[in-house]
Motif scaffolding. Structure first.
Motif, PDB file in Angstrom:
ATOM      1  N   ALA A   1       2.381  20.243 -16.627  1.00 47.63           N
ATOM      2  CA  ALA A   1       1.672  21.361 -16.015  1.00 47.63           C
ATOM      3  C   ALA A   1       2.386  22.656 -16.379  1.00 47.63           C
ATOM      4  O   ALA A   1       3.623  22.711 -16.403  1.00 47.63           O
ATOM      5  CB  ALA A   1       1.628  21.204 -14.493  1.00 47.63           C
ATOM      6  N   ILE A   2       1.597  23.682 -16.666  1.00 43.80           N
ATOM      7  CA  ILE A   2       2.161  24.993 -16.997  1.00 43.80           C
ATOM      8  C   ILE A   2       1.520  26.054 -16.113  1.00 43.80           C
ATOM      9  O   ILE A   2       0.292  26.154 -16.029  1.00 43.80           O
ATOM     10  CB  ILE A   2       1.928  25.357 -18.480  1.00 43.80           C
ATOM     11  N   ARG A   3       2.353  26.821 -15.469  1.00 43.34           N
ATOM     12  CA  ARG A   3       1.910  28.041 -14.783  1.00 43.34           C
ATOM     13  C   ARG A   3       2.292  29.180 -15.719  1.00 43.34           C
ATOM     14  O   ARG A   3       3.462  29.504 -15.883  1.00 43.34           O
ATOM     15  CB  ARG A   3       2.620  28.161 -13.437  1.00 43.34           C
ATOM     16  N   LEU A   4       1.303  29.782 -16.336  1.00 39.82           N
ATOM     17  CA  LEU A   4       1.523  30.853 -17.303  1.00 39.82           C
ATOM     18  C   LEU A   4       1.039  32.157 -16.701  1.00 39.82           C
ATOM     19  O   LEU A   4      -0.163  32.411 -16.626  1.00 39.82           O
ATOM     20  CB  LEU A   4       0.777  30.559 -18.602  1.00 39.82           C
ATOM     21  N   GLY A   5       1.972  32.984 -16.249  1.00 40.99           N
ATOM     22  CA  GLY A   5       1.565  34.178 -15.529  1.00 40.99           C
ATOM     23  C   GLY A   5       0.813  33.754 -14.279  1.00 40.99           C
ATOM     24  O   GLY A   5       1.337  33.023 -13.436  1.00 40.99           O
ATOM     25  N   ASP A   6      -0.447  34.182 -14.161  1.00 40.75           N
ATOM     26  CA  ASP A   6      -1.280  33.774 -13.037  1.00 40.75           C
ATOM     27  C   ASP A   6      -2.206  32.614 -13.385  1.00 40.75           C
ATOM     28  O   ASP A   6      -3.019  32.193 -12.559  1.00 40.75           O
ATOM     29  CB  ASP A   6      -2.138  34.965 -12.565  1.00 40.75           C
ATOM     30  N   GLY A   7      -2.097  32.093 -14.620  1.00 42.41           N
ATOM     31  CA  GLY A   7      -2.966  31.001 -15.051  1.00 42.41           C
ATOM     32  C   GLY A   7      -2.296  29.656 -14.879  1.00 42.41           C
ATOM     33  O   GLY A   7      -1.082  29.540 -14.693  1.00 42.41           O
TER      34      GLY A   7
ATOM     35  N   ASP B   1      -1.203  31.813  -5.487  1.00 36.41           N
ATOM     36  CA  ASP B   1       0.125  31.504  -4.966  1.00 36.41           C
ATOM     37  C   ASP B   1       0.723  30.393  -5.811  1.00 36.41           C
ATOM     38  O   ASP B   1       0.336  29.232  -5.711  1.00 36.41           O
ATOM     39  CB  ASP B   1       0.024  31.062  -3.505  1.00 36.41           C
ATOM     40  N   ALA B   2       1.668  30.753  -6.675  1.00 35.07           N
ATOM     41  CA  ALA B   2       2.247  29.774  -7.596  1.00 35.07           C
ATOM     42  C   ALA B   2       2.901  28.619  -6.843  1.00 35.07           C
ATOM     43  O   ALA B   2       2.755  27.456  -7.225  1.00 35.07           O
ATOM     44  CB  ALA B   2       3.263  30.454  -8.510  1.00 35.07           C
ATOM     45  N   THR B   3       3.626  28.934  -5.778  1.00 34.12           N
ATOM     46  CA  THR B   3       4.309  27.886  -5.024  1.00 34.12           C
ATOM     47  C   THR B   3       3.318  26.897  -4.437  1.00 34.12           C
ATOM     48  O   THR B   3       3.480  25.677  -4.550  1.00 34.12           O
ATOM     49  CB  THR B   3       5.169  28.501  -3.906  1.00 34.12           C
ATOM     50  N   ALA B   4       2.260  27.406  -3.805  1.00 34.57           N
ATOM     51  CA  ALA B   4       1.255  26.526  -3.208  1.00 34.57           C
ATOM     52  C   ALA B   4       0.543  25.713  -4.276  1.00 34.57           C
ATOM     53  O   ALA B   4       0.289  24.513  -4.101  1.00 34.57           O
ATOM     54  CB  ALA B   4       0.245  27.353  -2.414  1.00 34.57           C
TER      55      ALA B   4
END
Length: 462
Positions: free
Chosen positions: A108-114, A144-147
């Protein structure tokens, strides 16, 4: 001798600690990763990587919590939090991370807000990846990246197959936080001394809980399977055939032998079943046997050999289906289902089919597609080959089978397909893995919500 040896060992230990502290405090170690290769190298050692430039997305404490969730579950789940910069180009990012890391798993990748995710098919089936990724790309969690990452990881570790790679060191995410090295070294020592027993206890407790849930699910399935085996045995007893009867030839005797073998195979498999997913093999054997009996009947009567079709959807004990009919479940969408001749006639007359019912736990019996997910492996053995999702879509069982938690608890091959053979995960594949089989929720979606990039990330393998 001991008195001389101890100072030497102590001095060596102090030198090692000093060198580690110096390395951690050096400017080079605090420098942000420049490329996706750096992120991949970090993921070989820990399940979660946060680029220093994206630290505002996920705190050190939240990173550690994610790592603990993954490591306690012992699953090959990888998470990278990256800044949306030129250093991490959108096109092919997910595939490149998997390629450079070189370990089978869920990524899984969180890229900025994506956000985007993919998996090797040995670890998580295509449909499960799609459902899981879509479920966390919603307005509630996307901002919310953490959530979002917690929601993804909590479900991914339930469904992912295989085990965590042996190369993981147990967590070093704080080392990329400025000012944290020395305190991080002290904290690491404390965690090693005090946290090892706690982690072991949590892992053991989780395994015991899961084992208890699997036993309960298997007990439910045994009741249903025993009913099926009994019904099949009664059908064999009613069969008016003897291998030495006039007109019997070797092909008929072969059909009869296969039917008997299927009966014995089903009984043996249910006796040896240890997990809910083992029931698939039992019902598959029963279905093989019923088809052998249908072929035998055709040979004896001179009829055409029936095509190999799935069993009657409403009750597999009815035997192989003869046609497909349009059927609409209560509150659901219409779909074509395979039916036996008797149920086809009932539906034509506007009557209800003779549906297979199971105990739903409150003393009542309901059609199996309105029951819980424990019956997924039972249905999966009868309706394999990717047929089950289309038959059950919109039903209670279908909805449950589509959830990420299902595969871990009841067997991932029952819904949405997947790779054949043994499940893997956490295995080192190098950079020459079959990239055509890696992917997930990216074709037409990718990072972000309903657009963005990702179209070239997955190919056609998922």
């Amino acid at each position: 001798m001991r008195k001389r040896l101890f100072p030497t060992l102590l001095a060596g230990l102090l030198l090692i600690i000093a060198a580690a502290a110096l390395a951690l405090t050096s400017p080079a170690s605090a420098a942000p990763a420049a490329t996706i290769t750096d992120a991949a190298q970090a993921l070989r050692e820990d399940p979660v990587y946060v680029d220093p430039a994206a630290r505002d997305q996920l705190s050190v404490a939240d990173e550690k919590a994610l790592e603990a969730t993954i490591q306690n579950a012992d699953k090959p789940v990888f998470v990278a939090v990256l800044p949306d910069t030129e250093a991490f180009p959108e096109e092919g990012l997910l595939r490149t991370l998997r390629n450079d890391t070189g370990i089978t798993g869920v990524y899984a990748i969180r890229l900025g807000d994506g956000f985007n995710a993919g998996a090797d098919p040995q670890v998580m089936p295509t449909r499960a990846v799609d459902n899981l990724t879509a479920s966390v790309k919603n307005p509630t969690t996307a901002t919310d990246a953490t959530a979002q990452l917690n929601a993804f990881v909590d479900r991914a570790v339930e469904q992912a197959r295989g085990t965590a790679p042996a190369s993981w060191s147990g967590g070093s995410g704080a080392s990329d936080e400025p000012g944290a090295p020395v305190s991080g070294l002290i904290t690491l020592g404390a965690l090693v001394a005090a946290g090892g027993a706690g982690a072991y206890a949590i892992s053991r407790r989780n395994k015991q809980r899961k084992a208890a849930e699997e036993r309960a699910a298997l007990d439910k399935l045994r009741v249903v399977v025993d009913e099926d085996i009994t019904a099949y045995g009664e059908k064999l007893e009613r069969l008016d055939f003897h291998p030495a009867e006039p007109g019997a030839d070797d092909t008929m005797r072969g059909d009869y032998e296969r039917a008997l073998d299927s009966y014995e195979s089903a009984k043996t498999k249910i006796e040896k079943a240890e997990h809910p997913s083992d029931v698939r093999g039992v019902t598959q054997s029963l279905e093989d046997g019923r088809y052998s009996l249908a072929v035998l009947e055709a040979r004896r009567t001179g009829a055409a050999i029936p095509a190999r079709r799935p069993p009657c959807f409403f009750d597999p004990r009815h035997g192989p289906s003869v046609t497909d009919v349009l059927w609409t479940p209560s509150g659901g969408a219409s779909r074509e289902v395979p039916v036996c001749g008797a149920d086809e006639l009932r539906l034509t007359r506007g009557e209800d089919p003779m549906s297979r019912t199971v105990d739903v736990g409150d003393g009542n019996r309901r059609p199996y597609w309105e029951a819980g997910p424990a019956y997924g492996p039972w249905a999966g053995g009868y309706f394999g080959g990717g047929l089950l999702p289309g038959l059950l879509v919109g039903t209670m069982l279908g909805s449950m089978l589509a959830t990420p938690a299902y595969a871990s608890e009841y067997g991932g091959g029952d819904f949405g397909g997947g790779a054949g053979g043994e499940w893997g995960g956490g295995d080192f594949s190098g950079s020459d893995f079959d990239s055509s089989g890696f992917g997930g929720f990216g074709d037409g979606g990718g990072f972000g919500d309903g657009g963005g990039f990702g179209g070239g990330d997955f190919g056609g393998g998922f």
